[in-house]
Design an enzyme around this catalytic site. Structure first.
Site, PDB file in Angstrom:
ATOM      1  N   TYR A  51      -3.343 -13.652   3.216  1.00  0.00           N
ATOM      2  CA  TYR A  51      -3.046 -12.807   4.182  1.00  0.00           C
ATOM      3  C   TYR A  51      -4.250 -12.842   5.193  1.00  0.00           C
ATOM      4  O   TYR A  51      -4.274 -12.238   6.533  1.00  0.00           O
ATOM      5  CB  TYR A  51      -2.894 -11.219   4.076  1.00  0.00           C
ATOM      6  N   ASN A 240       2.543   8.554   5.915  1.00  0.00           N
ATOM      7  CA  ASN A 240       3.033   7.956   4.552  1.00  0.00           C
ATOM      8  C   ASN A 240       1.877   8.551   3.381  1.00  0.00           C
ATOM      9  O   ASN A 240       2.649   8.402   2.440  1.00  0.00           O
ATOM     10  CB  ASN A 240       2.810   6.549   4.853  1.00  0.00           C
TER      11      ASN A 240
HETATM   12  P1  NDP Z   1       6.416  -2.209   4.921  1.00  0.00           P
HETATM   13  O1  NDP Z   1       7.716  -1.893   4.128  1.00  0.00           O
HETATM   14  O2  NDP Z   1       5.382  -1.567   4.363  1.00  0.00           O
HETATM   15  O3  NDP Z   1       6.710  -2.016   6.376  1.00  0.00           O
HETATM   16  C1  NDP Z   1       5.872  -2.145   7.329  1.00  0.00           C
HETATM   17  C2  NDP Z   1       6.309  -1.922   8.648  1.00  0.00           C
HETATM   18  O4  NDP Z   1       6.701  -0.648   8.604  1.00  0.00           O
HETATM   19  C3  NDP Z   1       5.546  -2.048   9.729  1.00  0.00           C
HETATM   20  O5  NDP Z   1       5.837  -2.828  10.770  1.00  0.00           O
HETATM   21  C4  NDP Z   1       5.031  -0.628  10.195  1.00  0.00           C
HETATM   22  O6  NDP Z   1       4.760  -0.635  11.586  1.00  0.00           O
HETATM   23  C5  NDP Z   1       6.202   0.039   9.741  1.00  0.00           C
HETATM   24  N1  NDP Z   1       5.779   1.617   9.272  1.00  0.00           N
HETATM   25  C6  NDP Z   1       4.912   1.929   8.325  1.00  0.00           C
HETATM   26  N2  NDP Z   1       5.078   3.254   8.039  1.00  0.00           N
HETATM   27  C7  NDP Z   1       6.077   3.623   9.028  1.00  0.00           C
HETATM   28  C8  NDP Z   1       6.615   4.977   9.194  1.00  0.00           C
HETATM   29  N3  NDP Z   1       5.987   6.215   8.676  1.00  0.00           N
HETATM   30  N4  NDP Z   1       7.765   5.156  10.043  1.00  0.00           N
HETATM   31  C9  NDP Z   1       8.039   3.997  10.450  1.00  0.00           C
HETATM   32  N5  NDP Z   1       7.796   2.956  10.365  1.00  0.00           N
HETATM   33  C10 NDP Z   1       6.576   2.570   9.488  1.00  0.00           C
HETATM   34  O7  NDP Z   1       6.350  -3.843   4.654  1.00  0.00           O
HETATM   35  P2  NDP Z   1       5.360  -4.985   4.125  1.00  0.00           P
HETATM   36  O8  NDP Z   1       6.169  -6.083   4.122  1.00  0.00           O
HETATM   37  O9  NDP Z   1       4.234  -4.739   4.825  1.00  0.00           O
HETATM   38  O10 NDP Z   1       5.256  -4.296   2.707  1.00  0.00           O
HETATM   39  C11 NDP Z   1       3.990  -3.713   2.308  1.00  0.00           C
HETATM   40  C12 NDP Z   1       3.142  -4.506   1.661  1.00  0.00           C
HETATM   41  O11 NDP Z   1       3.450  -5.098   0.514  1.00  0.00           O
HETATM   42  C13 NDP Z   1       2.271  -5.512   2.409  1.00  0.00           C
HETATM   43  O12 NDP Z   1       1.667  -5.293   3.454  1.00  0.00           O
HETATM   44  C14 NDP Z   1       1.714  -6.311   1.200  1.00  0.00           C
HETATM   45  O13 NDP Z   1       0.426  -5.803   0.986  1.00  0.00           O
HETATM   46  C15 NDP Z   1       2.687  -6.238   0.229  1.00  0.00           C
HETATM   47  N6  NDP Z   1       3.598  -7.390   0.025  1.00  0.00           N
HETATM   48  C16 NDP Z   1       3.549  -8.415  -0.951  1.00  0.00           C
HETATM   49  C17 NDP Z   1       4.249  -9.179  -1.146  1.00  0.00           C
HETATM   50  C18 NDP Z   1       4.221 -10.223  -2.295  1.00  0.00           C
HETATM   51  O14 NDP Z   1       4.829 -11.125  -2.375  1.00  0.00           O
HETATM   52  N7  NDP Z   1       3.523  -9.927  -3.261  1.00  0.00           N
HETATM   53  C19 NDP Z   1       5.290  -9.802  -0.090  1.00  0.00           C
HETATM   54  C20 NDP Z   1       5.407  -8.762   0.859  1.00  0.00           C
HETATM   55  C21 NDP Z   1       4.594  -7.897   1.251  1.00  0.00           C
HETATM   56  P3  NDP Z   1       3.374  -0.444  12.064  1.00  0.00           P
HETATM   57  O15 NDP Z   1       2.355  -1.085  11.537  1.00  0.00           O
HETATM   58  O16 NDP Z   1       3.416  -0.982  13.681  1.00  0.00           O
HETATM   59  O17 NDP Z   1       2.866   1.292  12.179  1.00  0.00           O
END
Ligand code: NDP
Length: 276
Positions: A51, A240
């Site tokens: 990342y 959250n």
């Molecule tokens: P998420 O499911 O956490 O979604 C993140 C998105 O949702 C962002 O665009 C954010 O927007 C938005 N969001 C956050 N809170 C809210 C809310 N309360 N209401 C509406 N929208 C919201 O996706 P991720 O893919 O980031 O997954 C979470 C974590 O999992 C990653 O960040 C990473 O740490 C991990 N991960 C691990 C992987 C692996 O292979 N091991 C692969 C993918 C993810 P904004 O930021 O604009 O607020």
């Protein structure tokens, strides 16, 4: 705000909610998000060498002055660093970037094709040397987990897999349950997908007077899956965290479970994805 904790099979207590760090390569934004989350009450951050924000996470941790023992910090070894010696070197680089002497959790990010067993042996070594408290994997399917056990006799305590209302991995969950492993749900909100707009989830959100995101995160945690939603938005970071103030009923949980018929994966399939 009280975050629920889960006690792993080795006795380590893990917060059921943390902050995700994927797609946050802007160092200033990454640091601000972690600083905001820690100030709001988060004590867990999920990052990865891939990342490219470990140093920003480390700066926010140092500035927070929160006692090290109160934090649960996860990072991951990338596929390019698989292999015993490579993984040990990657671990040292991650610790240095994060400014931490030990890690709470170190995971293999993707199984890749050939070298995950040697990588796993390096993680076992790090655990034996007490440089990490928990060793885990991501995107490992039951056949990968069986192979780890057959070749090393040690199973991960945690498997982090894609899981959101439109995509379940019940085979991984069943394996985890029978082997005392914790499942972590990545992309728990289905970023970029339609789950938060789904009428079932919006209906439940109206019933309980919470946001769709809170309903989805609460569903995960009530089903025993740890989550770390990513957000750069302070109001969402706070929103959250407030998922332990209410509960969903059995019928509400089952209604969200039923949405998995969509089978809509948004990330790569670990059977055919060999990068990162
Ligand atoms: P998420 O499911 O956490 O979604 C993140 C998105 O949702 C962002 O665009 C954010 O927007 C938005 N969001 C956050 N809170 C809210 C809310 N309360 N209401 C509406 N929208 C919201 O996706 P991720 O893919 O980031 O997954 C979470 C974590 O999992 C990653 O960040 C990473 O740490 C991990 N991960 C691990 C992987 C692996 O292979 N091991 C692969 C993918 C993810 P904004 O930021 O604009 O607020």
């Amino acid at each position: 705000m009280n975050v629920a904790f889960h006690t792993l099979a080795n006795g380590v207590s893990v917060p059921m909610l943390g902050l995700g760090m994927d797609n946050l390569t802007d160092a200033r934004l990454a640091e601000e998000s972690v600083a905001c989350a820690l100030a709001t009450g988060y004590r867990s951050v999920d990052t990865a060498s891939g990342y490219q924000n470990e140093a920003a996470v480390g700066r926010a941790i140092a500035a927070s002055r929160i006692a090290r023992a109160d934090l649960y910090i996860t990072t991951k070894v990338a596929s390019a660093d698989h292999g015993f010696d490579n993984a040990l070197r990657a671990f040292d680089r991650s610790c240095a970037a994060l400014g931490l002497e030990y890690l709470d959790a170190y995971h293999i990010h993707w199984p890749g094709k050939y070298r995950y067993v040697d990588t796993w042996r390096a993680l076992i070594r790090l655990l034996e040397e007490r440089r990490v408290r928990v060793i885990g994997v991501c995107n490992f399917l039951p056949h990968h987990l069986d192979r780890l056990f057959e070749e090393t006799g040690v199973l991960p305590l945690v498997d982090q897999v894609e899981w959101h209302p439109y995509f379940a991995q019940t085979d991984v969950a069943a394996y985890a349950q029978s082997h005392a492993m914790l499942v972590e749900a990545w992309s728990p909100l289905m970023v970029g997908g339609p789950a938060l707009e789904d009428s079932v989830i919006r209906g439940i959100a109206a019933e309980v007077g919470r946001s769709p995101a809170q309903v989805v995160l609460r569903w995960h945690t009530q089903r025993g899956r740890r989550v770390f939603p990513k957000s750069v938005t302070p109001t969402r970071i706070a929103e959250n965290l407030r998922i332990f103030e209410f509960s969903l009923t059995g019928d509400q949980l089952a209604a969200i479970d039923a949405l998995a018929w969509h089978k809509q994966r948004i990330g790569p399939n670990p059977e055919i994805f060999f990068m990162r």
